[in-house]
Design an enzyme around this catalytic site. Structure first.
Site, short mmCIF file in Angstrom:
data_model
loop_
_atom_site.label_atom_id
_atom_site.label_comp_id
_atom_site.label_asym_id
_atom_site.label_seq_id
_atom_site.Cartn_x
_atom_site.Cartn_y
_atom_site.Cartn_z
N ARG B 9 38.80 -19.12 54.03
CA ARG B 9 40.07 -19.18 53.30
C ARG B 9 40.44 -17.78 52.79
O ARG B 9 41.30 -17.10 53.34
CB ARG B 9 39.96 -20.19 52.14
CG ARG B 9 41.29 -20.62 51.56
CD ARG B 9 41.90 -19.69 50.55
NE ARG B 9 41.01 -19.45 49.41
CZ ARG B 9 41.24 -18.50 48.51
NH1 ARG B 9 42.31 -17.72 48.62
NH2 ARG B 9 40.39 -18.30 47.52
N ASP B 10 39.73 -17.29 51.79
CA ASP B 10 40.12 -16.02 51.17
C ASP B 10 39.84 -14.83 52.10
O ASP B 10 40.54 -13.82 52.05
CB ASP B 10 39.37 -15.83 49.85
CG ASP B 10 40.03 -14.80 48.94
OD1 ASP B 10 41.23 -14.54 49.11
OD2 ASP B 10 39.34 -14.25 48.07
N HIS B 203 34.59 -15.79 40.84
CA HIS B 203 35.15 -15.26 42.10
C HIS B 203 35.37 -13.77 41.90
O HIS B 203 36.25 -13.36 41.15
CB HIS B 203 36.47 -15.99 42.37
CG HIS B 203 37.18 -15.56 43.61
ND1 HIS B 203 37.03 -16.21 44.82
CD2 HIS B 203 38.06 -14.55 43.84
CE1 HIS B 203 37.79 -15.62 45.74
NE2 HIS B 203 38.42 -14.61 45.17
N HIS B 205 35.82 -9.77 43.49
CA HIS B 205 36.09 -8.84 44.58
C HIS B 205 35.38 -7.53 44.26
O HIS B 205 35.18 -7.19 43.10
CB HIS B 205 37.60 -8.62 44.73
CG HIS B 205 38.29 -9.79 45.38
ND1 HIS B 205 38.77 -9.76 46.66
CD2 HIS B 205 38.53 -11.05 44.92
CE1 HIS B 205 39.31 -10.92 46.97
NE2 HIS B 205 39.18 -11.73 45.93
N CYS B 236 43.85 -10.52 48.89
CA CYS B 236 44.92 -11.43 48.48
C CYS B 236 46.23 -10.85 48.96
O CYS B 236 46.55 -9.70 48.65
CB CYS B 236 44.94 -11.61 46.96
SG CYS B 236 46.39 -12.50 46.38
N ASN B 245 36.27 -9.72 49.25
CA ASN B 245 35.37 -10.47 48.39
C ASN B 245 34.01 -9.80 48.40
O ASN B 245 33.67 -9.05 49.31
CB ASN B 245 35.17 -11.88 48.97
CG ASN B 245 36.43 -12.71 48.92
OD1 ASN B 245 37.19 -12.75 49.88
ND2 ASN B 245 36.65 -13.37 47.81
#
Lengths: 301, 301
Positions: B9-10, B203, B205, B236, B245
């Site tokens: 996903r990310d 979460h 980065h 993002c 990430n």
């Protein structure tokens, strides 16, 4: 929190492109302008093994000498100290950083003798250096793991330090970048037991992305100094797969933003990091601040 | 310690190269083979804004469904949940991850409404999702800093959480990678005050090289889960200068070696990280374990 800029020594020594002496001097001057006050600028090693450091004397003669700035020279044996003492006192480094490797196998490959023999040599050099008015740091290299024999026990590191004799400062080095914060805590306890009251310094590589976590852990444990290199350049020519030091600008960002001011201006340091990368012909430096931008100053950047 | 694999996903949503559905399914299967058990595999976003996620339904229909593996779908509004509930229950995700942005400016750009309006929407969606048997995570995005307005106060994050209503899990997200460990500690206290007893997830980065230091801090503070992406890919699309990430293989190395076992096999995870980098046409992934090798298994490597 003091950052020791080791780029001119550890950052350069593994790079194939040998920089002109004048560029090295400019590098040191730019680092000082970014706020660094303690810099490891040369190593006294055999020129055939570390060609990048062959001009150590000329670098020391050429660097600026503003008040409050201290220079460190890395030394591997008595011959290195001989070269320092042969210099005019006005251009000597303020301190030596003597490396002893925690494991016998790596010690033999690096200095041609096992760890205990290299501690004997350290004691002699340390006494001569102290007599000449130089600060003496003992760096225990590969304290967090050895590229040849694997795990290094905290008891081994404790024994090495306990046999070292007097020193001004003790530096624990994760030469190949394998350490984690739990090891920092464990080795710090061992170091304080073996050398009570001696100020601690740490040297981390970010080879496996644990370097900054280790650094903030050391800072919280009361270390007095942390090594880093502008741009995050560097490695060790004798340690396989060792990559860059933690980067000065990224470490300064982390510490400054954690309420542990370093005196280093992050945007200026990031500019020097990008500049030295260009001088070395690197497509990109490992440091991230140059690309990401400071925060909150760099909002939107 | 649970790692939530958010690469599908990310990791993907910011990449220009849109992967075929079959490659995404292979990606998920390879991640499971490396030991991941909880995976955020899709986002339900507008296909014109996030083209990489246009095939969310097909990915959910295609991924394997072994026992013990849970899938998460990111949701931004009620329409996302509508799409999930339109699916056959056998191919629905097990959980939704609903994003609310901590600052109004970023919230408006991301979801077209301010933070409090987006919390109202969350409460409605969370109730419907819970009724359908889905787990509900609330992610507070930009909790450590906003790309448009700068610093975010812990009090603001506390207010956002306190107004959220029931949830299964709360995730604090450093969307643009500006946070430091001291903020993790501060925001954790705020989160526990505003949502006592709710399991925490984080979460991070690694945009400014603080991601792993933040992650180990969260782990020590008792977080139940940490997000990461194989290879460290991602970002993002709506946050300027947001980079990858933290990497699953590097995080697993850090946690496994810190006595916090993750169930993730580092060498296998590193292989998947390198593989997805190749599929995306990246010259190199941000993860370091693939290049440096595991330790001590990777001695000399």
């Amino acid at each position: 929190m003091e950052i020791v800029e080791v780029g001119p020594r550890d950052g350069l020594q593994n790079e194939k492109r040998v920089l002109p002496t004048a560029t090295k001097i400019e590098y040191v001057s730019r680092a000082i302008a970014a706020g660094l006050r303690r810099l490891e600028v040369v190593a006294f090693a055999r020129p055939d093994r570390v060609p990048q450091m062959a001009d150590a004397e000329d670098v020391l003669r050429g660097v600026p000498r503003p008040a409050g700035v201290r220079y460190v020279a890395l030394v591997l044996n008595g011959r290195g100290l001989d070269r320092i003492l042969a210099l005019d006192p006005a251009v000597r480094p303020h301190e030596i950083n003597y490396v002893v490797v925690a494991t016998d196998e790596f010690a033999r490959r690096n200095q041609g003798m096992d760890t205990m023999a290299s501690l004997d040599a350290f004691r002699t050099v340390a006494a001569r250096a102290a007599e000449a008015g130089l600060g003496v740091t003992l760096t225990v290299a590969a304290a967090f793991g050895c590229p040849f024999t694997g795990e290094v026990e905290a008891d081994r590191v404790r024994d090495v330090i306990a046999n070292a004799g007097p020193m001004t400062e003790l530096c624990l080095a994760d030469t190949i970048g394998v350490g984690v914060p739990a090891q920092v805590t464990e080795l710090t306890a061992a170091a304080r037991e073996a050398a009570p009251g001696v100020p601690l310094r740490a040297h981390f590589h970010n080879t496996r992305n644990t370097g900054y976590a280790n650094a903030i852990t050391a800072a919280r444990l009361g270390f007095a100094a942390l090594d880093a290199s502008l741009g995050g350049i560097g490695g060790c020519p004798f340690a396989p797969a060792a990559t860059g030091n933690i980067a000065t600008e990224d470490l300064a960002y982390l510490l400054n933003r954690s309420g542990l001011p370093t005196g280093v201006a992050v945007p200026e340091a990031a500019e020097v990091g990008e500049w030295i990368g260009t001088e070395l012909g690197l497509a990109e430096v490992p440091a991230q601040l140059g690309r990401a931008g400071d925060f909150p100053a760099g909002v939107g950047g």
